[in-house]
Design a protein around this motif. Structure first.
Motif, PDB file in Angstrom:
ATOM      1  N   PHE A 112       8.425  -2.307  -9.034  1.00  0.00           N
ATOM      2  CA  PHE A 112       9.661  -2.296  -9.818  1.00  0.00           C
ATOM      3  C   PHE A 112      10.515  -1.076  -9.499  1.00  0.00           C
ATOM      4  O   PHE A 112      11.737  -1.180  -9.406  1.00  0.00           O
ATOM      5  CB  PHE A 112       9.349  -2.346 -11.311  1.00  0.00           C
ATOM      6  N   SER A 113       9.891   0.077  -9.297  1.00  0.00           N
ATOM      7  CA  SER A 113      10.675   1.287  -9.023  1.00  0.00           C
ATOM      8  C   SER A 113      11.425   1.161  -7.692  1.00  0.00           C
ATOM      9  O   SER A 113      12.549   1.646  -7.566  1.00  0.00           O
ATOM     10  CB  SER A 113       9.795   2.531  -9.034  1.00  0.00           C
ATOM     11  N   GLN A 114      10.833   0.501  -6.706  1.00  0.00           N
ATOM     12  CA  GLN A 114      11.534   0.277  -5.443  1.00  0.00           C
ATOM     13  C   GLN A 114      12.682  -0.708  -5.640  1.00  0.00           C
ATOM     14  O   GLN A 114      13.756  -0.544  -5.060  1.00  0.00           O
ATOM     15  CB  GLN A 114      10.581  -0.264  -4.382  1.00  0.00           C
ATOM     16  N   MET A 115      12.443  -1.716  -6.458  1.00  0.00           N
ATOM     17  CA  MET A 115      13.490  -2.702  -6.721  1.00  0.00           C
ATOM     18  C   MET A 115      14.696  -2.055  -7.394  1.00  0.00           C
ATOM     19  O   MET A 115      15.835  -2.413  -7.126  1.00  0.00           O
ATOM     20  CB  MET A 115      12.951  -3.834  -7.590  1.00  0.00           C
ATOM     21  N   ALA A 116      14.441  -1.087  -8.260  1.00  0.00           N
ATOM     22  CA  ALA A 116      15.513  -0.450  -9.013  1.00  0.00           C
ATOM     23  C   ALA A 116      16.429   0.385  -8.123  1.00  0.00           C
ATOM     24  O   ALA A 116      17.595   0.589  -8.466  1.00  0.00           O
ATOM     25  CB  ALA A 116      14.922   0.417 -10.120  1.00  0.00           C
ATOM     26  N   THR A 117      15.930   0.821  -6.974  1.00  0.00           N
ATOM     27  CA  THR A 117      16.759   1.661  -6.103  1.00  0.00           C
ATOM     28  C   THR A 117      17.842   0.863  -5.390  1.00  0.00           C
ATOM     29  O   THR A 117      18.846   1.426  -4.975  1.00  0.00           O
ATOM     30  CB  THR A 117      15.908   2.399  -5.047  1.00  0.00           C
ATOM     31  N   CYS A 118      17.644  -0.431  -5.236  1.00  0.00           N
ATOM     32  CA  CYS A 118      18.632  -1.280  -4.565  1.00  0.00           C
ATOM     33  C   CYS A 118      18.643  -2.649  -5.247  1.00  0.00           C
ATOM     34  O   CYS A 118      18.023  -3.590  -4.763  1.00  0.00           O
ATOM     35  CB  CYS A 118      18.303  -1.422  -3.081  1.00  0.00           C
ATOM     36  N   PRO A 119      19.340  -2.758  -6.384  1.00  0.00           N
ATOM     37  CA  PRO A 119      19.283  -3.992  -7.173  1.00  0.00           C
ATOM     38  C   PRO A 119      20.173  -5.112  -6.639  1.00  0.00           C
ATOM     39  O   PRO A 119      21.085  -5.596  -7.313  1.00  0.00           O
ATOM     40  CB  PRO A 119      19.715  -3.530  -8.560  1.00  0.00           C
ATOM     41  N   THR A 120      19.909  -5.496  -5.383  1.00  0.00           N
ATOM     42  CA  THR A 120      20.620  -6.628  -4.781  1.00  0.00           C
ATOM     43  C   THR A 120      19.579  -7.572  -4.196  1.00  0.00           C
ATOM     44  O   THR A 120      18.454  -7.160  -3.903  1.00  0.00           O
ATOM     45  CB  THR A 120      21.556  -6.163  -3.649  1.00  0.00           C
TER      46      THR A 120
END
Length: 85
Positions: A57-65
């Protein structure tokens, strides 16, 4: 059996969870601007885990596309393939 994760399936899942049409989501649209919040994003993580893709989730939050998330998925799939070879 669940369908394997694809970019189109990710788009459909995001659209369903934020209640808009999948055609309304571009690859580079900021999903938070479209109404995705952290709780719904965590639900997507769980849905995708059921399809065999364990995203952070933390990686997803860095680029929310979708494009950013698809890159994470491809990286994950490549890591799995490498460990199996």
């Amino acid at each position: 059996m669940t369908k394997p994760l694809s970019l189109d399936l990710m788009r459909e899942d995001v659209a369903a969870i934020i209640h808009i049409g999948s055609a309304e989501i571009g690859d580079d649209d900021n999903l938070m601007d479209l109404g995705l919040d952290s709780m719904r994003a965590m639900n997507l993580v769980l849905i995708w885990q059921e399809r065999g893709v364990d995203l952070d989730f933390s990686q997803m939050a860095t680029c929310p596309t979708l494009a950013g998330w698809w890159q994470l998925v491809k990286r994950h799939m490549n890591e799995i393939a490498e460990t199996r070879s």
